[in-house]
Each structure stands twice: as C-alpha cells, then as structure tokens.
Design an enzyme around this catalytic site. Structure first.
Site, PDB file in Angstrom:
ATOM      1  N   GLU A  80     -55.118 -11.105  18.641  1.00 50.36           N
ATOM      2  CA  GLU A  80     -54.106 -12.004  18.096  1.00 50.36           C
ATOM      3  C   GLU A  80     -54.168 -13.349  18.799  1.00 50.36           C
ATOM      4  O   GLU A  80     -54.328 -13.417  20.025  1.00 50.36           O
ATOM      5  CB  GLU A  80     -52.722 -11.378  18.281  1.00 50.36           C
ATOM      6  CG  GLU A  80     -51.542 -12.262  17.889  1.00 50.36           C
ATOM      7  CD  GLU A  80     -50.213 -11.557  18.115  1.00 50.36           C
ATOM      8  OE1 GLU A  80     -50.160 -10.313  17.983  1.00 50.36           O
ATOM      9  OE2 GLU A  80     -49.230 -12.247  18.435  1.00 50.36           O
ATOM     10  N   GLU A 112     -45.197 -20.224  18.612  1.00 51.99           N
ATOM     11  CA  GLU A 112     -44.091 -19.275  18.703  1.00 51.99           C
ATOM     12  C   GLU A 112     -42.981 -20.014  19.418  1.00 51.99           C
ATOM     13  O   GLU A 112     -43.143 -20.431  20.570  1.00 51.99           O
ATOM     14  CB  GLU A 112     -44.505 -18.036  19.484  1.00 51.99           C
ATOM     15  CG  GLU A 112     -43.390 -17.012  19.615  1.00 51.99           C
ATOM     16  CD  GLU A 112     -43.793 -15.841  20.514  1.00 51.99           C
ATOM     17  OE1 GLU A 112     -43.173 -14.782  20.385  1.00 51.99           O
ATOM     18  OE2 GLU A 112     -44.708 -16.002  21.343  1.00 51.99           O
TER      19      GLU A 112
END
Length: 322
Positions: free
Chosen positions: A178, A183
């Site tokens: 990932e 974020e």
C-alpha cells in the site's frame, strides 16, 4: 478551467531534496484479503494517449533523479478531471472506476462505503457522510485498472472539515502492499491533526496478519506556516520511482523522501520492496484507531453536521515516463 484528459509533458531536470516533521502511527485500516480477478494493469505496455489543449502550468509535476529529461504521459484509465456531463452514470466513469472498493470491502470499523454518498458535481468528485443505524456511510471510488512504477500520481483535494479521514491511496490486489499519497483529518477542533498530513506506506503479511508502516515523526508533515489543510484546495503528489523510492509532494514542493531502509525493514516483501501493481483509491472513512484517542464518530459534531463531512476532489492525474 478544466481541460480534457491526457497530456504529454516535457519534464525539466530538477534535483530532489527532503524535509520532514511530526509523529504518531495512524493507518488506513486494512481490507480483508479476498479472491480478486485480474484487471487491466497499466505498466510496461503502452497506453493510448489523446491530444488535448492542456498547458504546462496545469501540472505541478517534478521529476526524480532516475527519470530526468524524459517525457511523462498521463494515463487515461487511472486519471480523471471528473468532467462527466452525466455524472457517475457516464460510461467514461463506469469504464474506468468502481463506485466502491475494488474487492467489495465496505471499509474500516463502522465505516460503510456507499455509492449514494459520492457524486460528481460541477466537475468535481464529492463525498458526504451520513450516520445510519450506528454506521458511518461514506464515499469511495477505486480504479479498475492498476498502475505500477515508475509513476507519479497527483490529486487536487479540499479535505473534509471532519474527524473522518480524507484519503487518496493505492493498494495491491492481494492487500499486501500500500502507498498512501494523502491521509489527513481536517477537523479544525484538533490543532495537531488539522495542520498535518500523513505521508506513508504499508507492507503486510496476511497470515498470520502483520502490518509494517514507518512510524516516525517524519511521516507527519506540517509546512511550518501553520497551514490548516482543510481551509483550501491543495495538490498532493507521490512519485513511485522504483521498489525502494517513494517521494511526496505538496503543491509541487518535495516534502518527504522515504529512506530506503524504511521501505521494508521487516522483510515482508522478501527483499523485493514495493513491486505489485496497485489500484487507485479515493475514500473517506471513520478510522478505527481514532476511537482510542477518544473520538466518538457517531456523536462528533463534525460528523453529525453533514456539511463538515464534504470532501472535494477536483482531479486525479497519473503519469508514466516514456
């Protein structure tokens, strides 16, 4: 003004530097591993590119040292200006994007990815959140095609002003690799998170489950000017040059380069680094780890007020060198 997709940009030679800050160890909760059919992979094979009227000042892309002086070409199947006249019912959208997680996962904790929570309006992808029966309904779209290195992905986003995450990331089919381009948590009630961006990655072993993510303060970026990221639109980019090279850009400025030693120190990839083709993901979520900080998603005023949960995505653009 938006232009049609696809552009070929001649990259000027620039050298990379790095800077860092901040702390903690949040993560985008991992989806369960499921059997997934192979989709199109945008990698070594050529990708057709149309002509357009785009100008160079629409792209804030910077090169890496291994790809200087090359042509970078936008990849249509994993890029979008979200200029669909018929919104999500457009065949162009449905041909390239799932209005859900690519493998059917419904989200972390009490999050439920729900197509009704996403829309395309005035040339933007828009997510809103609602609370229904003790669940947080939010938006998520994922690319049908996958992308691999070398590549640069950039997205223009206005974060939601909530404790929900606004996230743009990539994940392999088997959920073992990932890359998190963006974020962030835009609730202005939290002075720490509202001024920081989490720029990181994961490698996983699924059985028995193990998750490695760099956890140092340098994975939390603040610009030193007190910027609250949910106040305005910003450009967020990640350059994935090779299995051990990740660099992050904010508004065209390099802000973090992950040390090679931080890519996979636990050897979860058997020394290979980040090699697997990945789907692109744009999502909002009630991340379970934040409940340990005292966040009550079902009663938090930044979630119960729908207007605070709105996340705007102006465009997403992915480039590969030729």
């Amino acid at each position: 003004m938006k232009k049609t997709l696809v552009l070929i940009v001649l990259i000027e030679s620039l050298f990379l530097g790095s800077c860092s800050s901040q702390n903690d160890e949040p993560t985008i909760d991992e989806p369960d591993s499921k059997e997934i059919k192979d989709e199109e992979i945008v990698g070594e094979e050529e990708v057709a590119v149309e002509e357009n009227n785009a100008t160079e000042n629409e792209v804030s892309f910077l090169p890496g040292p291994k790809t200087e002086g090359t042509l970078w070409t936008i990849q249509p199947t994993v890029s979008s200006e979200f200029n669909y006249e018929s919104g999500k019912s457009s065949t162009e959208f449905s041909n390239n994007w799932n209005d859900s997680f690519f493998n059917g996962w419904t989200g972390p904790g009490i999050t439920r990815y729900t197509p009704e929570q996403s829309s395309i309006d005035a040339g933007e992808l828009v997510f809103k959140a609602n609370i229904v029966d003790g669940k947080i309904l939010t938006g998520c779209i994922t690319s049908k095609a996958k992308i691999t290195y070398p590549m640069y992905m950039e997205v223009r986003v206005k974060l939601s002003e909530s404790v929900l995450s606004s996230a743009v990331w990539m994940l392999s089919d088997d959920s073992t690799e990932e890359i998190d381009n963006l974020e962030a948590f835009g609730a202005k009630s939290n002075d720490y998170f509202s001024r920081r961006l989490h720029l990181s990655h994961h490698v996983f072993i699924r059985e028995p489950f193990q998750d490695y993510q760099p956890t140092g303060q340098e994975t939390w970026y603040a610009d030193g000017n007190g910027t609250i990221w949910s106040d305005e639109y910003h450009n967020y980019g990640v350059l994935w040059e090779d299995p051990f090279s990740l660099s992050y850009y904010v508004d065209g400025v390099l802000v973090r380069t992950t040390p090679v030693s931080d890519i996979d120190p636990e050897n979860y990839t058997n020394g290979n680094g980040l090699t697997k083709p990945m789907h692109l993901i744009i999502s909002a979520a009630a991340q379970s780890w934040r409940t340990t900080q005292g966040i009550d998603f079902l009663n938090d005023p930044t979630v119960t007020n729908e207007e605070n949960t709105i996340m705007h995505v102006d465009w997403i653009r992915v480039y590969k060198p030729e």
